[in-house]
Design a protein around this motif. Structure first.
Motif, PDB file in Angstrom:
ATOM      1  N   VAL A   2      52.096  49.157  49.952  1.00  0.00           N
ATOM      2  CA  VAL A   2      50.660  48.873  49.847  1.00  0.00           C
ATOM      3  C   VAL A   2      50.157  49.314  48.474  1.00  0.00           C
ATOM      4  N   GLY A   3      50.601  50.511  48.075  1.00  0.00           N
ATOM      5  CA  GLY A   3      50.212  51.024  46.757  1.00  0.00           C
ATOM      6  C   GLY A   3      50.629  50.077  45.652  1.00  0.00           C
ATOM      7  N   GLU A   4      51.829  49.573  45.760  1.00  0.00           N
ATOM      8  CA  GLU A   4      52.333  48.637  44.743  1.00  0.00           C
ATOM      9  C   GLU A   4      51.518  47.344  44.745  1.00  0.00           C
ATOM     10  N   ALA A   5      51.205  46.890  45.956  1.00  0.00           N
ATOM     11  CA  ALA A   5      50.424  45.647  46.060  1.00  0.00           C
ATOM     12  C   ALA A   5      49.044  45.830  45.428  1.00  0.00           C
ATOM     13  N   LEU A   6      48.440  46.991  45.676  1.00  0.00           N
ATOM     14  CA  LEU A   6      47.124  47.267  45.091  1.00  0.00           C
ATOM     15  C   LEU A   6      47.211  47.359  43.574  1.00  0.00           C
ATOM     16  N   GLN A   7      48.263  48.022  43.129  1.00  0.00           N
ATOM     17  CA  GLN A   7      48.440  48.221  41.692  1.00  0.00           C
ATOM     18  C   GLN A   7      48.648  46.886  40.975  1.00  0.00           C
ATOM     19  N   ALA A   8      49.272  45.962  41.677  1.00  0.00           N
ATOM     20  CA  ALA A   8      49.579  44.670  41.058  1.00  0.00           C
ATOM     21  C   ALA A   8      48.349  43.767  40.919  1.00  0.00           C
ATOM     22  N   LEU A   9      47.281  44.126  41.618  1.00  0.00           N
ATOM     23  CA  LEU A   9      46.068  43.289  41.523  1.00  0.00           C
ATOM     24  C   LEU A   9      45.438  43.428  40.136  1.00  0.00           C
ATOM     25  N   PRO A  10      44.826  42.355  39.633  1.00  0.00           N
ATOM     26  CA  PRO A  10      44.062  42.493  38.388  1.00  0.00           C
ATOM     27  C   PRO A  10      42.962  43.548  38.561  1.00  0.00           C
ATOM     28  N   ALA A  11      42.640  44.235  37.471  1.00  0.00           N
ATOM     29  CA  ALA A  11      41.726  45.386  37.543  1.00  0.00           C
ATOM     30  C   ALA A  11      40.405  45.072  38.247  1.00  0.00           C
ATOM     31  N   LYS A  12      39.826  43.927  37.929  1.00  0.00           N
ATOM     32  CA  LYS A  12      38.520  43.612  38.520  1.00  0.00           C
ATOM     33  C   LYS A  12      38.635  43.387  40.026  1.00  0.00           C
ATOM     34  N   GLN A  13      39.703  42.714  40.410  1.00  0.00           N
ATOM     35  CA  GLN A  13      39.916  42.466  41.851  1.00  0.00           C
ATOM     36  C   GLN A  13      40.166  43.782  42.577  1.00  0.00           C
ATOM     37  N   ARG A  14      40.998  44.621  41.983  1.00  0.00           N
ATOM     38  CA  ARG A  14      41.314  45.895  42.635  1.00  0.00           C
ATOM     39  C   ARG A  14      40.053  46.744  42.772  1.00  0.00           C
ATOM     40  N   THR A  15      39.268  46.774  41.705  1.00  0.00           N
ATOM     41  CA  THR A  15      38.053  47.583  41.739  1.00  0.00           C
ATOM     42  C   THR A  15      37.090  47.087  42.816  1.00  0.00           C
ATOM     43  N   ALA A  16      36.858  45.782  42.828  1.00  0.00           N
ATOM     44  CA  ALA A  16      35.952  45.224  43.837  1.00  0.00           C
ATOM     45  C   ALA A  16      36.491  45.517  45.237  1.00  0.00           C
ATOM     46  N   PHE A  17      37.796  45.364  45.390  1.00  0.00           N
ATOM     47  CA  PHE A  17      38.403  45.587  46.703  1.00  0.00           C
ATOM     48  C   PHE A  17      38.263  47.046  47.152  1.00  0.00           C
ATOM     49  N   ILE A  18      38.577  47.967  46.262  1.00  0.00           N
ATOM     50  CA  ILE A  18      38.519  49.382  46.628  1.00  0.00           C
ATOM     51  C   ILE A  18      37.082  49.803  46.932  1.00  0.00           C
ATOM     52  N   LEU A  19      36.167  49.335  46.116  1.00  0.00           N
ATOM     53  CA  LEU A  19      34.770  49.708  46.356  1.00  0.00           C
ATOM     54  C   LEU A  19      34.266  49.167  47.696  1.00  0.00           C
ATOM     55  N   LYS A  20      34.767  47.994  48.072  1.00  0.00           N
ATOM     56  CA  LYS A  20      34.342  47.403  49.349  1.00  0.00           C
ATOM     57  C   LYS A  20      35.142  47.973  50.511  1.00  0.00           C
ATOM     58  N   ASN A  21      36.443  47.806  50.411  1.00  0.00           N
ATOM     59  CA  ASN A  21      37.310  48.125  51.543  1.00  0.00           C
ATOM     60  C   ASN A  21      37.437  49.630  51.806  1.00  0.00           C
ATOM     61  N   HIS A  22      37.524  50.402  50.741  1.00  0.00           N
ATOM     62  CA  HIS A  22      37.715  51.840  50.898  1.00  0.00           C
ATOM     63  C   HIS A  22      36.385  52.590  50.924  1.00  0.00           C
ATOM     64  N   GLN A  23      35.502  52.195  50.012  1.00  0.00           N
ATOM     65  CA  GLN A  23      34.254  52.937  49.880  1.00  0.00           C
ATOM     66  C   GLN A  23      33.128  52.380  50.740  1.00  0.00           C
ATOM     67  N   GLY A  24      33.286  51.137  51.158  1.00  0.00           N
ATOM     68  CA  GLY A  24      32.279  50.545  52.027  1.00  0.00           C
ATOM     69  C   GLY A  24      30.970  50.211  51.332  1.00  0.00           C
ATOM     70  N   LEU A  25      31.018  50.059  50.014  1.00  0.00           N
ATOM     71  CA  LEU A  25      29.797  49.666  49.294  1.00  0.00           C
ATOM     72  C   LEU A  25      29.455  48.220  49.625  1.00  0.00           C
ATOM     73  N   SER A  26      28.180  47.912  49.560  1.00  0.00           N
ATOM     74  CA  SER A  26      27.771  46.523  49.785  1.00  0.00           C
ATOM     75  C   SER A  26      28.107  45.708  48.536  1.00  0.00           C
ATOM     76  N   ILE A  27      28.190  44.397  48.736  1.00  0.00           N
ATOM     77  CA  ILE A  27      28.454  43.506  47.591  1.00  0.00           C
ATOM     78  C   ILE A  27      27.389  43.736  46.519  1.00  0.00           C
ATOM     79  N   HIS A  28      26.168  43.921  46.977  1.00  0.00           N
ATOM     80  CA  HIS A  28      25.048  44.144  46.064  1.00  0.00           C
ATOM     81  C   HIS A  28      25.287  45.386  45.191  1.00  0.00           C
ATOM     82  N   ASP A  29      25.719  46.484  45.829  1.00  0.00           N
ATOM     83  CA  ASP A  29      25.962  47.719  45.075  1.00  0.00           C
ATOM     84  C   ASP A  29      27.190  47.602  44.170  1.00  0.00           C
ATOM     85  N   ILE A  30      28.205  46.919  44.655  1.00  0.00           N
ATOM     86  CA  ILE A  30      29.401  46.744  43.819  1.00  0.00           C
ATOM     87  C   ILE A  30      29.028  45.972  42.556  1.00  0.00           C
TER      88      ILE A  30
END
Ligand SMILES: [Zn+2]
Lengths: 193, 173
Positions: free
Chosen positions: A135-163
Motif C-alpha cells: 500500500v505504501g508503495e502504491a501511495l508513493q507511486a502516485l503523482p504528488a498532487k494525486q497523493r496529496t489530495a488523496f491523503i487529505l481526503k481519505n486519511h484526514q477527512g478534509l472536505s473537497i472545499h478545504d482541500i
C-alpha cells in the motif's frame, strides 16, 4: 472557565497575541493542532520520528513567519499549507520513505491499531505487513498532487472545499486528482487482497 | 494490463468520479439518488463501489503514540520556540548597538558602497577585502532574514508550481 484563559481563545486572537510577542499564545496553537499536524505528517512519512520532526518544523516556520500571516485568512488553512508543502518537500528530499520502519512502529504503538488487534496469527500479521508495504508503495507511486489530495481526503477527512483551499486549487481539479488516485489504488490493491 | 482489466472491471466512465465522491460523502441528496438508481442496474459500478469500501480503509494505518510522546512533543516545541525567540532578541540587541550611530553618515556610506558595488562588480568588491563594518552588518541582517523568508516562500510556492490551474494567486499565503 473564563474567556481570559488563552486555551479557550480563538485562533485569531492567539495569532494576534503571538504576533505581539506572546510566545505562550503560539504554544496554545501548537497544543491545539499538534495531533492533527503530526497525523498528516505521519500519513506522508509513515515514520513516527520523521512525522514529529516535520510537524514541528511546520510550527516553527509558522512561528517565524507569523508577521506575514494575514489575519483575514484562517490560521488552520495557512498552517496546513505550510505543513503540506513541507511534507511534499520532505518526500522530494528523501526520495524514498522509510516504509519498512512503519510496520514495526505501528506494532509498537500498544496494540491500539484495529488491524493489529484483529489479526493475531503470525501468518496474518506477516501478510498485513506485506499489504501495508505494498500500500505504501502504491501511495508513493502516485503523482504528488494525486497523493496529496488523496491523503487529505481519505486519511484526514478534509472536505473537497478545504482541500482545494490548502492546495490552492480549484475544487474540480481536486476531484479529478482524487478520482485518479482512487482508481489507480483500487487497481493496484485489488490485486493484493 | 490486459490481465488487470480482466480481473478488475472499470466502472461506467461517466459515473466513476461520482462514485468516488459518493463514497466520500461528497454528493448531494439528489445526485446520490441518481447514482443509487444507476447502481441498482449496474454490476460494474456496484463492484467498483464495493472495492472502494473494501480496499480504501486498508490505506490508512493508524498510529497512536503514547502520552509521553505528546508530552515530549510539547516540551521540545517549547524549547525550540524559546530558542527562536531568544535568537530574535539577540538580533534586536545587536541591531540596537548601531542605533545611536549617526544615521545620515550611515546612509551616505551605504549609498557609496552600493554605487561601488554596482560600478566595479563583485570581484573588485571582494578583492578589496573591506573590514566588516557596521553598514555591512546592518545590510546583511535584513538580507539574511529575507533569504530565510524566501526559502520558506519557495516551499509554499512549490505547491502553486505543482498546480496547473493558472489564476493570478494573490501571494498572501
Ligand atoms: Zn455503471
Amino acid at each position: 472557565m473564563t474567556t481570559s484563559r488563552p486555551a479557550e481563545f480563538e485562533d485569531e486572537k492567539l495569532v494576534t497575541l503571538a504576533q505581539k510577542g506572546q510566545r505562550e499564545a503560539f504554544e496554545v496553537l501548537v497544543e491545539r493542532y499538534k495531533q492533527k499536524a503530526y497525523r498528516i505528517a505521519f500519513d506522508f512519512t509513515r515514520d513516527r520520528e520523521e512525522a514529529k520532526d516535520l510537524s514541528q518544523e511546520a510550527f516553527l516556520r509558522a512561528f517565524t513567519h507569523l508577521q506575514s500571516f494575514d489575519l483575514r485568512a484562517g490560521f488552520y488553512t495557512w498552517f496546513y499549507r505550510i505543513l503540506v508543502n513541507l511534507c511534499l518537500d520532505y518526500r522530494r528530499r528523501r526520495g524514498r520513505i522509510a516504509w519498512e520502519s512503519f510496520d514495526e512502529k505501528t506494532h509498537m504503538a500498544g496494540g491500539q491499531s484495529e488491524m493489529a488487534g484483529a489479526i493475531s496469527s503470525p501468518d496474518r500479521e506477516a501478510m498485513s505487513g506485506e499489504i501495508s508495504r505494498r500500500v505504501g508503495e502504491a501511495l508513493q507511486a502516485l503523482p504528488a498532487k494525486q497523493r496529496t489530495a488523496f491523503i487529505l481526503k481519505n486519511h484526514q477527512g478534509l472536505s473537497i472545499h478545504d482541500i482545494a483551499k490548502v492546495m490552492q486549487s480549484a475544487e474540480g481539479t481536486i476531484k479529478v486528482h482524487l478520482h485518479r488516485a482512487v482508481a489507480t489504488l483500487r487497481q493496484k490493491l485489488a490485486e493484493l487482497v | 494490463m490486459a490481465q488487470d482489466n480482466d480481473l478488475i472491471r472499470r466502472a461506467c466512465k461517466e459515473f466513476e468520479q461520482d462514485l468516488v465522491l459518493y463514497y466520500y460523502g461528497e454528493r448531494g441528496r439528489e445526485e446520490s439518488k441518481e447514482l443509487e438508481n444507476h447502481l441498482e442496474g449496474c454490476g460494474s459500478c456496484r463492484q467498483f463501489l464495493a472495492d472502494l469500501r473494501r480496499l480504501l480503509p486498508l490505506t490508512v494505518k493508524p498510529d497512536d503514540p503514547p502520552q509521553p510522546f505528546w508530552e515530549n512533543y510539547s516540551k521540545e516545541m517549547q524549547e525550540r520556540l524559546a530558542a527562536i525567540a531568544q535568537r530574535g532578541r539577540w538580533w534586536r540587541d545587536l541591531a540596537s548597538l548601531f542605533r545611536p550611530w549617526p544615521v545620515p553618515a550611515l546612509a551616505t556610506a551605504l549609498v557609496l558602497i552600493l554605487a561601488l558595488t554596482l560600478t566595479f562588480g563583485k570581484r573588485i568588491w571582494r578583492s578589496q577585502d573591506l573590514p566588516p563594518d557596521e553598514e555591512a552588518v546592518l545590510e546583511i541582517l535584513p538580507m539574511a532574514e529575507n533569504l530565510d523568508f524566501f526559502k520558506a516562500m519557495d516551499l509554499l510556492d512549490s505547491m502553486d508550481l505543482l498546480e496547473d490551474t493558472g489564476g493570478p494567486g494573490n501571494g498572501s499565503v
